[in-house]
Design an enzyme around this catalytic site. Sequence first.
Site, PDB file in Angstrom:
ATOM      1  N   ASP A 106       0.836  -1.210   0.000  1.00 43.23           N
ATOM      2  CA  ASP A 106       0.000   0.000   0.000  1.00 43.23           C
ATOM      3  C   ASP A 106       0.866   1.255   0.000  1.00 43.23           C
ATOM      4  O   ASP A 106       1.555   1.534   0.973  1.00 43.23           O
ATOM      5  CB  ASP A 106      -0.902  -0.011   1.248  1.00 43.23           C
ATOM      6  CG  ASP A 106      -1.763   1.241   1.353  1.00 43.23           C
ATOM      7  OD1 ASP A 106      -2.025   1.885   0.314  1.00 43.23           O
ATOM      8  OD2 ASP A 106      -2.187   1.580   2.475  1.00 43.23           O
TER       9      ASP A 106
ATOM     10  N   ASP B 221      -2.231   6.144  -5.491  1.00 38.30           N
ATOM     11  CA  ASP B 221      -2.283   5.218  -4.354  1.00 38.30           C
ATOM     12  C   ASP B 221      -2.560   3.789  -4.815  1.00 38.30           C
ATOM     13  O   ASP B 221      -3.661   3.465  -5.244  1.00 38.30           O
ATOM     14  CB  ASP B 221      -3.380   5.676  -3.385  1.00 38.30           C
ATOM     15  CG  ASP B 221      -3.565   4.696  -2.224  1.00 38.30           C
ATOM     16  OD1 ASP B 221      -2.644   3.906  -1.964  1.00 38.30           O
ATOM     17  OD2 ASP B 221      -4.627   4.721  -1.585  1.00 38.30           O
TER      18      ASP B 221
END
Length: 360
Positions: free
Chosen positions: A22, A238
């Site tokens: 992430d 992201d």
Amino acid sequence: CRLYFTQIGIGTPAKSYYVQVDTGSDILWVNCVSCDTCPRKSGLGIELTLYDPSGSSSGTGVTCGQEFCVATHGGVLPSCVPAAPCQYSISYGDGSSTTGFFVTDFLQYNQVSGNSQTSLANTSITFGCGAKIGGDLGSSSQALDGILGFGQSNSSMLSQLAAAGKVRKVFAHCLDTINGGGIFAIGDVVQPKVSTTPLVPGMPHYNVNLEAIDVGGVKLQLPTNIFGIEESKGTIIDSGTTLAYLPGVVYNAIMSKVFAQYGDMPLKNDQDFQCFRYSGSVDDGFPIITFHFEGGLPLNIHPHDYLFQNGELYCMGFQTGGLQTKDGKDMVLLGDLAFSNRLVLYDLENQVIGWTDYNC
């Protein structure tokens, strides 16, 4: 929902842990033996492992007075008493959360040692030992052992490896949406060459300057300050997000252009997605959407990337930002949908990010 995860080794003797990669968060954490609510089984067909600090001869707790804890929390916590553990708590954009305490132990990871060759490397790093999880992290259907944050803060694994002189502060990923899987690499990328755009300084996430959007080669007419970089606006890249989220005015402009030639096509709302029936090739029937970034870097998103199949329907992978978080309604958040089958390079030493089409 696409989920990208990797395998790392922690402890002495090393045990394997599967962690989601992430770029939208900083800390590496894995679920610990003290966690009652953590999943014991995963629908992903992988073996889950709970980390036991006392089961590793190299594992040590981090106290709240130690330098790492003080730096991570921006000062000594008011509740800190000598020898008390350094606690952490993280909430993610989708409402899931983890709380626990920091420990230091050996991390085992694959390092590129030659052309398509990797070798095992070992370094001591500080990470979170998860005692409690909330939201979707507690469900067993896509359960993993934890999350590996690749954010920019000093507490991230990459920053710790770089501070120890083990790697350069550079990483890259290439997500393969055709066959699944892909590449995640720490360190320099020699091939292919990648054009870049500057990161916005002083931001907690990977913010970039978006300047314009074309649909089918025609520039959208949008309010001038729509992509401003102030607090509640801006554009974030992201990898921990699957889809792409846009301010309402941008979303509406894209939708009307994408479906311009299908004026009478009925759109069906399916769990907040706009879906429709279509029988031909979407790449032949729909336009390419191009995002233009500072420095002239384009990002072409093809119909097969922004339209996904859901049973007999195709659905739009773009959504309005307010659907994800109420404070994100004026932001552009570009997730994996926008970067699949591309090599994305994050060069934190030079504060730039870039990409190029690549067969992962």
